[in-house]
Each structure stands twice: as structure tokens, then as C-alpha cells.
Design an enzyme around this catalytic site. Structure first.
Site, short mmCIF file in Angstrom:
data_model
loop_
_atom_site.label_atom_id
_atom_site.label_comp_id
_atom_site.label_asym_id
_atom_site.label_seq_id
_atom_site.Cartn_x
_atom_site.Cartn_y
_atom_site.Cartn_z
N CYS A 98 -19.99 -12.12 26.92
CA CYS A 98 -20.85 -10.94 26.86
C CYS A 98 -21.66 -10.88 25.57
CB CYS A 98 -20.01 -9.68 27.01
SG CYS A 98 -18.68 -9.54 25.80
N GLY A 140 -21.80 -1.80 36.85
CA GLY A 140 -21.48 -0.66 35.97
C GLY A 140 -22.10 0.62 36.51
N THR A 189 -24.14 -4.80 34.10
CA THR A 189 -24.79 -3.48 34.15
C THR A 189 -24.97 -3.00 35.59
OG1 THR A 189 -25.88 -4.04 32.08
CG2 THR A 189 -26.80 -2.19 33.30
N GLY A 243 -17.88 -5.47 32.83
CA GLY A 243 -18.64 -6.29 33.78
C GLY A 243 -20.12 -6.13 33.55
N GLU A 285 -17.93 -1.29 29.58
CA GLU A 285 -18.17 -2.39 28.63
C GLU A 285 -19.06 -3.38 29.38
OE1 GLU A 285 -17.17 -2.44 25.56
OE2 GLU A 285 -15.62 -0.91 25.51
P1 NAD Z 1 -19.37 -7.97 37.64
O1 NAD Z 1 -20.00 -6.69 37.20
O2 NAD Z 1 -20.02 -8.74 38.72
O3 NAD Z 1 -17.85 -7.74 38.13
C1 NAD Z 1 -16.90 -7.06 37.36
C2 NAD Z 1 -15.84 -6.48 38.26
O4 NAD Z 1 -16.45 -5.61 39.21
C3 NAD Z 1 -15.03 -7.50 39.06
O5 NAD Z 1 -13.66 -7.17 38.99
C4 NAD Z 1 -15.55 -7.34 40.47
O6 NAD Z 1 -14.58 -7.60 41.46
C5 NAD Z 1 -15.95 -5.88 40.52
N1 NAD Z 1 -16.99 -5.65 41.52
C6 NAD Z 1 -17.87 -6.54 42.04
N2 NAD Z 1 -18.68 -5.95 42.94
C7 NAD Z 1 -18.30 -4.67 43.01
C8 NAD Z 1 -18.75 -3.54 43.77
N3 NAD Z 1 -19.76 -3.63 44.63
N4 NAD Z 1 -18.12 -2.36 43.59
C9 NAD Z 1 -17.11 -2.25 42.71
N5 NAD Z 1 -16.64 -3.27 41.96
C10 NAD Z 1 -17.23 -4.46 42.11
O7 NAD Z 1 -19.24 -8.81 36.30
P2 NAD Z 1 -18.81 -10.32 36.17
O8 NAD Z 1 -19.87 -11.17 36.79
O9 NAD Z 1 -17.40 -10.46 36.58
O10 NAD Z 1 -18.87 -10.48 34.57
C11 NAD Z 1 -20.02 -10.79 33.87
C12 NAD Z 1 -20.66 -9.59 33.23
O11 NAD Z 1 -19.70 -8.87 32.47
C13 NAD Z 1 -21.76 -9.97 32.26
O12 NAD Z 1 -22.84 -9.08 32.40
C14 NAD Z 1 -21.11 -9.79 30.90
O13 NAD Z 1 -22.02 -9.55 29.84
C15 NAD Z 1 -20.22 -8.61 31.16
N6 NAD Z 1 -19.11 -8.58 30.21
C16 NAD Z 1 -19.06 -7.58 29.29
C17 NAD Z 1 -18.04 -7.56 28.34
C18 NAD Z 1 -17.93 -6.49 27.30
O14 NAD Z 1 -16.89 -6.40 26.67
N7 NAD Z 1 -18.94 -5.68 27.09
C19 NAD Z 1 -17.07 -8.57 28.37
C20 NAD Z 1 -17.17 -9.57 29.32
C21 NAD Z 1 -18.18 -9.56 30.25
#
Ligand code: NAD
Length: 497
Positions: free
Chosen positions: A254, A202, A199, A197, A219
Site C-alpha cells: 500500500c 472501501g 478505495t 483494501g 485503511e
Molecule cells: P480489495 O479492496 O479488492 O479487497 C479487500 C477485501 O475486500 C478482501 O478481503 C475481499 O474479499 C473483500 N471484498 C472484495 N470484493 C468485495 C465486495 N464486493 N464487497 C465486500 N468485500 C469485498 O483489496 P485487495 O486487492 O485485496 O488489496 C489491495 C488494495 O489494498 C490496494 O489498494 C492497497 O493499497 C490496499 N492496501 C492498503 C493498506 C493500508 O494499510 N492502507 C494495506 C494493504 C493494502
């Protein structure tokens, strides 16, 4: 097709965690035959439900079937079968080369399952980013809770229906929910957390993992640049290959090219090359409209965010700029964008690509290395010197020359980020100094690397009683003779250079 997502209650989540923990303790997920059977079931689940998966991705992201097959379903079936084929070899205990005097100790490294693992995935490639890590976790013999994204409700609901039908419900489960449910999940005890997800979230995950000393893989995303070397003349190739990477999933990827750094005297020719490539990719001129197969932005909030950074940009639009009321934004390229522009503030994660003019390749390197480490650096160059400069003067999860996006199919090498874009190293990763002091990480994934992520390398020794005469010198009372022997290592010759 579009369905409401049923969130699990806190009680259900706690019960699922207890059920899976019990299954892990029972040892049922350890035999290779069991893992193999579950991996085959995972492959069947994807293969037999391909039409439903395509429909779900169309409903949530407007994704064309072609892209579903190439980037979501195909890789999952392939990776599950690859894991089945290589399972025995991956799980085989290793006998490391040891010092001669310890050769009788039977030193062995056993690949044991970490245990009860949690996989949290994002919305942009919901199937592959949920089930690809799961393949490694099943192969390693772990039990797995999946927490897919609430922003792709049709996909996440379909997963909740399919997983218990195909996989052993004692050992594998889906939990659906938003931040509140995920916070509850993070309060439970895990043996590994695998998070994909942004940063920002993360940091929350790493902090939670740190509190319970749980190993974590992050990731993450970031701004992945494309550099055009001063001497690189095939701008049509650079434009075509960069645009191809940029239009994947409407830029919601990503490793999407986030911005281009080009020598100022090549910018106009590069802009023309982008126009040509765009005309070839979208022969009907306008990718918006009711019959378009151009993917949507995931939700109105992200659509508004992208419209906002585009409106605030002071760059000059070369291609696109339009949007529609159906969550679409046309592929948009801008030139004459400055380093403090709105498009440089954060990861764009949409179909917008700014071109920034630089004086030289060295200035481009300086630009990249003064910013957080990206997931990938792309460069178009034929120069060995440029390659060396990139390797020695920049940091990133990976480095890809003369193409974009295609590094994702290389499953023989570890994929992952570095610093703000994630962590994949076996030692203390750089990310943890910026995210949290406590979390331990040993992540990275792809093929065997995914298996390793979810495996614990357990050291085994059996020191034979026959070694006792030699071993006795370590016991108290310490003798002068023993001191001389034991001290030899400290007296080793140190070469002058
Ligand atoms: P996000 O960080 O918003 O969400 C990811 C996950 O975290 C979801 O399942 C969500 O329900 C959960 N989440 C949301 N809020 C939370 C909280 N407060 N506490 C705990 N968990 C929570 O990411 P996104 O918007 O779903 O995805 C986009 C991001 O992911 C972009 O930055 C992209 O670059 C990155 N990404 C990275 C990779 C990789 O392999 N490195 C692959 C795909 C996407």
C-alpha cells in the site's frame, strides 16, 4: 503447498456471529488476564507455525522467506508481546483535568471494548494485515471475526485451521469467502468494521457501515509519490532507498512508491542511479525464471492488468519491462512519462515505477496537491523550506523524508490514510464526505492506537448530593440572579487577536 479455500456458508456465518455476540455479552473477553492469555496464544500461533506460514506465502505470492520473517511473522509476534506488556497501562481508566467547581464529580474515562468487531483484510500482506488489527481488538476486549482475502487461498485456509486451535473459538473466528459471503457478513450487526483494501471496495464497506451507523476504519491505498527536491544531489541514495521500497512484495504494497517526480535536469542522472541500485540488488541480472526468488503477482488478472498498463505506457523503459508465464514482472523503471500516461491512471500496485519530469519542487507540490490525498508522500530533500511546503501545502496519511517504507516500523505514532487513502482521525474524517455521509469513523492503528480504535471511551460522572445547593440554581422557575450567574460564560472577554 497450495490448497483450495473452503468458503463458509451463509448459515455458518450467521451462526458464528451469534456465537461471538453471545460470548461478548457474557463478559468473558473483558478481564485483562483473559486478553493477555489470548494475545500470548496469538504470538504462539505465529511462532510455532512459521514454516507453514512461509510455505503458504511462497505458494500464494512467491514470497521469499526473508520477507515473510521481516514483514509478516516478526512484527506479529513482536506486536502481540508489546500489547501484553502495555495492556494494563492502555486499559487504565483516565481522570481528565476538570474545572474546579466540578472536582467532586469523579469524572473518569473508561476504555471499554466496542464489542463484536469485523476485520476484513487484503491479500498483499495477508498475515500482518489480518492479525495486526486483531491484536488491538483482543487487547481492547472485543470478540473478532476475521475475513481474509480469497485471493491468497493457501494463507486464508491455513488461518482457518490455526485460529480455532490457538484462540478461544467462542470469541474469535475466521470466515472465508468472496464478495457474496462478504456482502452477507456486512448485513449483520457489528460494533466496528476495520477494513484494509482498495478505495473501490472501501466505498462499499463505508456505505454498508453507514446504513447501520457502524463505526468503520478504512485503511486504503492510492498513488504515493516520491519527490526529488531541486537541490538534492545524492541521487544514488534516493535511487537505492526508493528501489528498496518499490521491490517489497513486488510492488504490491500500500505504501509502495507509485511514481517519482524529479527535476528534468536530474532525470537522466537519477535513471543511471536506479540502474546502479538495480545491479546491486539483482546481481544475476534477470529476476525472472524458474529459480528466481523474485515475488509473483498475486493472480493472472493482476498480471494482465500490469502488463496492460505497461504496454499502453508511452514512457521510455530504463530498467526491466520483461514478464514471464509464471506471474512475474521484472522491476521496471520508465522515464519521460507524462501526467496523462496509463501508469498515472490508478494505483500501480506492482513493480513498475514511472519517473515524471517537473520544472521545480513547487510544480511537484502542485502536481500532488491537485490529486487525491495519498497514503504517504516521500521526499528526498535536505531543505527545511521544502519540508514546510510539504507540511503546509499537501495532504497525506503520512510524510516520510529521505527514505521509503521505513515509516511502517514506527509503532509509536498512528498509521493510516486521509481522504481517498483512508481515515484515522477521531473526529469526522474527510473520507466520509467522499465515500458516504453516514459512516462514523474513529480508526487508525499501530500499538496503542490499535487498542484505541477498538475501545470505546466511556465517560463516567458521579454528581454528589452535597452539590445540590449549588446545582439548585438550574431548576425552574428561572430566577434573575441565576440568569446572571449562568450567563457569565457568554460575557467572557474576547481578546482582540
Ligand atoms: P480489495 O479492496 O479488492 O479487497 C479487500 C477485501 O475486500 C478482501 O478481503 C475481499 O474479499 C473483500 N471484498 C472484495 N470484493 C468485495 C465486495 N464486493 N464487497 C465486500 N468485500 C469485498 O483489496 P485487495 O486487492 O485485496 O488489496 C489491495 C488494495 O489494498 C490496494 O489498494 C492497497 O493499497 C490496499 N492496501 C492498503 C493498506 C493500508 O494499510 N492502507 C494495506 C494493504 C493494502
Amino acid at each position: 503447498m497450495s490448497s483450495a479455500l473452503r468458503y463458509n456458508t451463509f448459515e455458518e456465518i450467521t451462526e458464528i456471529h451469534a456465537r461471538l455476540s453471545k460470548a461478548f455479552r457474557s463478559g468473558k473477553t473483558r478481564p485483562l488476564a483473559y486478553r493477555r492469555q489470548q494475545l500470548l496464544q496469538l504470538a504462539r500461533m505465529i511462532q510455532e507455525n512459521l514454516p507453514a506460514i512461509e510455505e503458504a506465502l511462497l505458494a500464494d505470492l512467491g514470497k521469499p522467506k526473508f520477507e515473510t520473517s521481516v514483514t509478516d511473522a516478526g512484527p506479529l509476534v513482536g506486536n502481540a508481546l508489546y500489547a501484553v506488556e502495555h495492556l494494563e497501562e492502555w486499559a487504565k481508566p483516565e481522570k481528565p483535568k476538570v474545572d474546579a467547581w466540578r472536582s467532586s464529580w469523579d469524572t473518569t474515562i473508561y476504555y471499554t471494548p466496542k464489542g463484536v468487531v469485523l476485520i476484513i483484510s487484503p491479500w498483499n500482506y495477508p498475515w500482518v494485515l489480518t492479525f495486526n488489527p486483531m491484536i488491538g481488538a483482543i487487547a481492547a476486549g472485543c470478540v473478532v471475526v476475521l475475513k481474509p482475502s480469497e485471493l491468497v487461498p493457501t494463507c486464508s485456509q491455513l488461518m482457518a485451521e490455526l485460529v480455532p486451535k490457538y484462540l478461544d473459538p467462542d470469541a474469535y473466528a475466521i470466515v472465508n469467502g468472496g464478495p457474496a459471503e462478504t456482502t452477507h457478513i456486512l448485513d449483520l450487526k457489528w460494533d466496528h468494521i476495520f477494513f484494509t483494501g482498495g478505495t473501490k471496495i472501501g466505498r462499499i464497506i463505508a456505505a454498508a457501515a453507514g446504513r447501520s451507523l457502524t463505526p468503520v476504519t478504512l485503511e486504503l491505498g492510492g498513488k504515493s509519490p516520491v519527490v526529488i527536491d531541486d537541490g538534492f544531489d545524492d541521487l544514488e541514495l534516493a535511487a537505492r532507498r526508493t528501489l528498496h521500497g518499490k521491490v517489497q512484495n513486488s510492488g504490491q504494497l500500500c505504501v509502495s512508491p507509485d511514481y517519482v517526480l524529479a527535476p528534468w535536469d536530474k532525470v537522466d542522472a537519477l535513471a543511471e542511479a536506479f540502474k546502479k541500485a538495480y545491479g546491486e540488488f539483482f546481481p544475476d541480472a534477470e529476476p525472472l525464471g524458474a529459480n528466481s526468488d523474485w515475488g509473483k503477482i498475486v493472480n493472472p488478472n493482476h498480471h494482465a492488468r500490469l502488463r496492460g498498463i505497461l504496454e499502453r505506457s508511452k514512457g521510455e523503459i530504463v530498467i526491466g519491462g520483461q514478464n514471464d508465464g509464471d506471474r512475474r514482472i521484472a522491476p521496471t523503471i520508465l522515464k519521460n512519462v507524462s501526467a496523462d500516461d496509463s501508469l498515472l491512471e490508478e494505483e500501480i500496485f506492482g513493480p513498475i515505477l514511472p519517473i515524471i519530469s517537473v520544472d521545480s519542487f513547487d510544480e511537484a507540490i502542485q502536481f500532488i496537491s491537485s490529486r487525491p490525498s495519498p497514503l504517504v508522500i516521500y521526499a528526498f530533500t535536505k531543505s527545511e523550506e521544502a519540508k514546510q511546503k510539504l507540511l503546509e501545502q499537501t495532504d497525506s496519511g503520512s510524510l516520510t523524508l529521505n527514505d521509503t517504507f521505513s515509516q511502517l516500523i514506527v509503532h509509536e505514532a498512528p498509521f493510516g490514510g486521509k481522504g481517498d487513502s483512508g481515515c484515522k482521525s477521531m473526529a469526522t474524517p474527510a473520507l466520509l464526505t467522499t465515500v458516504t455521509d453516514l459512516a462514523c469513523s474513529d480508526g487508525g492503528y499501530n500499538g496503542k492506537y490499535t487498542f484505541d480504535t477498538f475501545s470505546y471511551q466511556r465517560m463516567y460522572n458521579n454528581i454528589p448530593s452535597e452539590a445540590e445547593p449549588f446545582m439548585a440554581m438550574r431548576y425552574r422557575p428561572y430566577s434573575g440572579e441565576a440568569y446572571k450567574t449562568m450567563n457569565n460564560a457568554a460575557k467572557a472577554n474576547i481578546p482582540t487577536a
